[in-house]
Design a protein around this motif. Structure first.
Motif, PDB file in Angstrom:
ATOM      1  N   LEU A 132       0.750  -1.127  -0.103  1.00 50.32           N
ATOM      2  CA  LEU A 132       0.072  -0.066  -0.153  1.00 50.32           C
ATOM      3  C   LEU A 132       0.751   1.346  -0.135  1.00 50.32           C
ATOM      4  CD1 LEU A 132      -2.691  -0.953   2.512  1.00 50.32           C
ATOM      5  CD2 LEU A 132      -2.935  -0.532   0.108  1.00 50.32           C
ATOM      6  N   CYS A 133       1.953   1.232   0.826  1.00 49.72           N
ATOM      7  CA  CYS A 133       2.827   2.203   0.964  1.00 49.72           C
ATOM      8  C   CYS A 133       3.643   2.659  -0.454  1.00 49.72           C
ATOM      9  CB  CYS A 133       3.645   2.367   1.974  1.00 49.72           C
ATOM     10  SG  CYS A 133       2.884   2.679   3.624  1.00 49.72           S
ATOM     11  N   LEU A 134       3.899   1.324  -1.042  1.00 51.86           N
ATOM     12  CA  LEU A 134       4.612   1.394  -2.254  1.00 51.86           C
ATOM     13  C   LEU A 134       3.651   2.249  -3.472  1.00 51.86           C
ATOM     14  CD1 LEU A 134       6.611  -1.819  -2.521  1.00 51.86           C
ATOM     15  CD2 LEU A 134       7.674   0.576  -1.771  1.00 51.86           C
ATOM     16  N   ARG A 135       2.453   1.934  -3.344  1.00 49.84           N
ATOM     17  CA  ARG A 135       1.688   2.406  -4.389  1.00 49.84           C
ATOM     18  C   ARG A 135       1.463   4.158  -4.400  1.00 49.84           C
ATOM     19  NH1 ARG A 135      -4.123  -0.154  -4.572  1.00 49.84           N
ATOM     20  NH2 ARG A 135      -3.077  -1.950  -5.216  1.00 49.84           N
ATOM     21  N   ILE A 136       1.373   4.337  -2.784  1.00 56.08           N
ATOM     22  CA  ILE A 136       1.281   5.776  -2.675  1.00 56.08           C
ATOM     23  C   ILE A 136       2.615   6.476  -3.121  1.00 56.08           C
ATOM     24  CG2 ILE A 136       0.880   7.355  -0.674  1.00 56.08           C
ATOM     25  CD1 ILE A 136      -1.201   5.239   0.503  1.00 56.08           C
ATOM     26  N   MET A 137       3.735   5.902  -2.763  1.00 60.79           N
ATOM     27  CA  MET A 137       4.999   6.435  -3.221  1.00 60.79           C
ATOM     28  C   MET A 137       5.027   6.694  -4.665  1.00 60.79           C
ATOM     29  SD  MET A 137       7.165   4.032  -0.527  1.00 60.79           S
ATOM     30  CE  MET A 137       8.655   4.503  -1.230  1.00 60.79           C
ATOM     31  N   GLU A 138       4.438   6.175  -5.362  1.00 65.56           N
ATOM     32  CA  GLU A 138       4.651   6.293  -6.852  1.00 65.56           C
ATOM     33  C   GLU A 138       3.662   7.050  -7.173  1.00 65.56           C
ATOM     34  OE1 GLU A 138       6.701   3.329  -9.287  1.00 65.56           O
ATOM     35  OE2 GLU A 138       4.955   2.149  -8.746  1.00 65.56           O
ATOM     36  N   PHE A 140       8.121   7.472   4.765  1.00 68.78           N
ATOM     37  CA  PHE A 140       8.586   7.528   6.179  1.00 68.78           C
ATOM     38  C   PHE A 140       8.282   6.197   6.703  1.00 68.78           C
ATOM     39  CE2 PHE A 140       7.293   8.395  10.410  1.00 68.78           C
ATOM     40  CZ  PHE A 140       8.679   8.667  11.011  1.00 68.78           C
ATOM     41  N   ILE A 141       6.963   5.681   6.598  1.00 71.31           N
ATOM     42  CA  ILE A 141       6.685   4.525   7.248  1.00 71.31           C
ATOM     43  C   ILE A 141       7.486   3.425   6.753  1.00 71.31           C
ATOM     44  CG2 ILE A 141       4.836   3.069   7.105  1.00 71.31           C
ATOM     45  CD1 ILE A 141       2.833   5.424   6.892  1.00 71.31           C
ATOM     46  N   VAL A 142       7.982   3.346   5.441  1.00 70.54           N
ATOM     47  CA  VAL A 142       8.564   2.442   4.785  1.00 70.54           C
ATOM     48  C   VAL A 142      10.025   2.439   5.460  1.00 70.54           C
ATOM     49  CG1 VAL A 142       9.813   1.413   2.930  1.00 70.54           C
ATOM     50  CG2 VAL A 142       7.573   2.043   2.506  1.00 70.54           C
ATOM     51  N   ARG A 196      12.775  17.312   1.390  1.00 72.41           N
ATOM     52  CA  ARG A 196      11.975  16.665   2.424  1.00 72.41           C
ATOM     53  C   ARG A 196      11.699  14.942   1.938  1.00 72.41           C
ATOM     54  NH1 ARG A 196       6.221  18.684   3.959  1.00 72.41           N
ATOM     55  NH2 ARG A 196       5.953  18.426   1.818  1.00 72.41           N
ATOM     56  N   LEU A 197      11.378  14.968   0.817  1.00 70.75           N
ATOM     57  CA  LEU A 197      11.175  13.173   0.306  1.00 70.75           C
ATOM     58  C   LEU A 197      12.567  12.826   0.251  1.00 70.75           C
ATOM     59  CD1 LEU A 197       9.123  11.394  -0.522  1.00 70.75           C
ATOM     60  CD2 LEU A 197       9.144  12.477  -3.013  1.00 70.75           C
ATOM     61  N   LEU A 198      13.309  13.403  -0.393  1.00 68.52           N
ATOM     62  CA  LEU A 198      14.798  12.801  -1.079  1.00 68.52           C
ATOM     63  C   LEU A 198      15.323  12.338   0.377  1.00 68.52           C
ATOM     64  CD1 LEU A 198      16.755  12.034  -3.205  1.00 68.52           C
ATOM     65  CD2 LEU A 198      17.632  14.468  -2.771  1.00 68.52           C
ATOM     66  N   LYS A 199      15.311  13.195   1.532  1.00 64.82           N
ATOM     67  CA  LYS A 199      15.712  12.565   2.772  1.00 64.82           C
ATOM     68  C   LYS A 199      15.304  11.233   3.125  1.00 64.82           C
ATOM     69  CE  LYS A 199      15.676  14.194   7.624  1.00 64.82           C
ATOM     70  NZ  LYS A 199      15.289  15.183   8.496  1.00 64.82           N
ATOM     71  N   HIS A 200      14.052  10.972   3.089  1.00 64.50           N
ATOM     72  CA  HIS A 200      13.627   9.639   3.568  1.00 64.50           C
ATOM     73  C   HIS A 200      14.164   8.452   2.387  1.00 64.50           C
ATOM     74  CE1 HIS A 200      11.469  11.381   6.692  1.00 64.50           C
ATOM     75  NE2 HIS A 200      10.758  12.260   5.942  1.00 64.50           N
ATOM     76  N   ILE A 201      14.017   9.053   1.513  1.00 65.98           N
ATOM     77  CA  ILE A 201      14.528   7.763   0.185  1.00 65.98           C
ATOM     78  C   ILE A 201      15.894   7.461   0.335  1.00 65.98           C
ATOM     79  CG2 ILE A 201      14.881   7.602  -2.230  1.00 65.98           C
ATOM     80  CD1 ILE A 201      12.544   9.410  -2.786  1.00 65.98           C
ATOM     81  N   VAL A 202      16.824   8.533   0.556  1.00 68.52           N
ATOM     82  CA  VAL A 202      18.297   8.202   0.669  1.00 68.52           C
ATOM     83  C   VAL A 202      18.451   7.338   1.951  1.00 68.52           C
ATOM     84  CG1 VAL A 202      20.363   9.231   1.641  1.00 68.52           C
ATOM     85  CG2 VAL A 202      19.068  10.254  -0.436  1.00 68.52           C
ATOM     86  N   ARG A 203      17.510   7.614   3.157  1.00 66.37           N
ATOM     87  CA  ARG A 203      17.693   6.952   4.399  1.00 66.37           C
ATOM     88  C   ARG A 203      17.175   5.248   4.219  1.00 66.37           C
ATOM     89  NH1 ARG A 203      19.791   4.497   7.562  1.00 66.37           N
ATOM     90  NH2 ARG A 203      19.603   4.713   9.715  1.00 66.37           N
ATOM     91  N   CYS A 204      16.423   5.273   3.402  1.00 70.18           N
ATOM     92  CA  CYS A 204      15.817   3.966   2.984  1.00 70.18           C
ATOM     93  C   CYS A 204      16.851   2.971   2.219  1.00 70.18           C
ATOM     94  CB  CYS A 204      14.733   3.882   1.975  1.00 70.18           C
ATOM     95  SG  CYS A 204      13.031   4.275   2.789  1.00 70.18           S
ATOM     96  N   TYR A 205      17.627   3.522   1.255  1.00 72.10           N
ATOM     97  CA  TYR A 205      18.668   3.298   0.723  1.00 72.10           C
ATOM     98  C   TYR A 205      20.063   2.655   1.479  1.00 72.10           C
ATOM     99  CZ  TYR A 205      17.219   4.068  -4.266  1.00 72.10           C
ATOM    100  OH  TYR A 205      16.387   3.996  -5.401  1.00 72.10           O
TER     101      TYR A 205
END
Length: 219
Positions: free
Chosen positions: A54-60, A72-74, A115-124
């Motif tokens: 569900l989160c992945l769908r919203i992320m796209e 952030f949830i992921v 703001r969005l890139l911050k969470h993406i980089v932290r996931c990677y």
């Protein structure tokens, strides 16, 4: 204990109208508040549900704010040891997450959002803590994160620059020869299960299934 399940229909709606977007954001906010507690029981419960797809769908497909909260949830799920092991347990799950992240980076290269890139980089960065995932990221990490594409956007954000530096120090600042460019958006190259169960690289569209299939990606 199962109250979050009643929010999932609101997360699953694909309507972009303002009322539904408010419902999505409110529902994401509740889930986000739960994972912010860093409670292993909460993560274990969410992993038994469809929260990651569900989160992945919203992320796209969501608005920037919805994408930010969903990412952030992921991120918080990945920061939990059980969550990281779950995502990296099979190549299919890892591919589902990494492909969506890659596609988001491709869009941010055109319209940056720190703001969005911050969470993406932290996931990677968190994914790179898993040995097999780290090997896959060496091939499929978007080129735009390896070069100066986001240099200006991150100029004043010391934290994200630090995380990105740590990420590149373990996966490399240049993609191996012959590796696909992970920053091309749709059709992005990513890790897929090979016949021997290892992780290879191939082009493909986004995958939002996090089922049990696919090759083993565990350390």
């Amino acid at each position: 204990a199962h109250v979050p399940l009643y929010l999932y229909p609101f997360l699953n709606t694909q309507s972009k109208s303002r009322p539904f977007e408010y419902l999505r954001l409110t529902s994401l906010g509740v889930i986000g508040a739960l994972v912010k507690m860093d409670d292993a029981d909460v993560i274990n419960f969410l992993l038994q549900t469809e929260i990651i797809p569900l989160c992945l769908r919203i992320m796209e497909t969501g608005s920037e704010l919805s994408k930010t909260v969903a990412t952030f949830i992921v991120q918080k799920i990945l920061l939990d040891e059980v969550g990281l092991s779950y995502v990296c347990a099979t190549a299919e799950r890892f591919y589902a997450v990494s492909t969506v992240l890659n596609n988001m980076v491709a869009l941010l290269a055109l319209n940056p959002s720190v703001r969005l890139l911050k969470h993406i980089v932290r996931c990677y960065l968190r994914l790179s803590d898993n040995q097999r995932a780290r090997e896959a990221l060496r091939q499929c990490l978007p080129q735009s994160l390896r070069d100066e594409t986001f240099g200006n956007a991150l100029r004043d954000d010391v934290t994200v620059k630090k995380w990105l530096g740590q990420l590149l120090s373990v996966v490399g600042s240049a993609a191996p020869a012959g590796a696909g460019n992970g920053g091309n958006g749709a059709g992005v190259a990513g890790p897929v299960p090979a016949s021997d169960g290892s992780v290879g690289v191939s082009g493909g569209s986004s995958v939002v299934s996090t089922g049990s299939g696919g090759g083993n990606l565990q350390q």
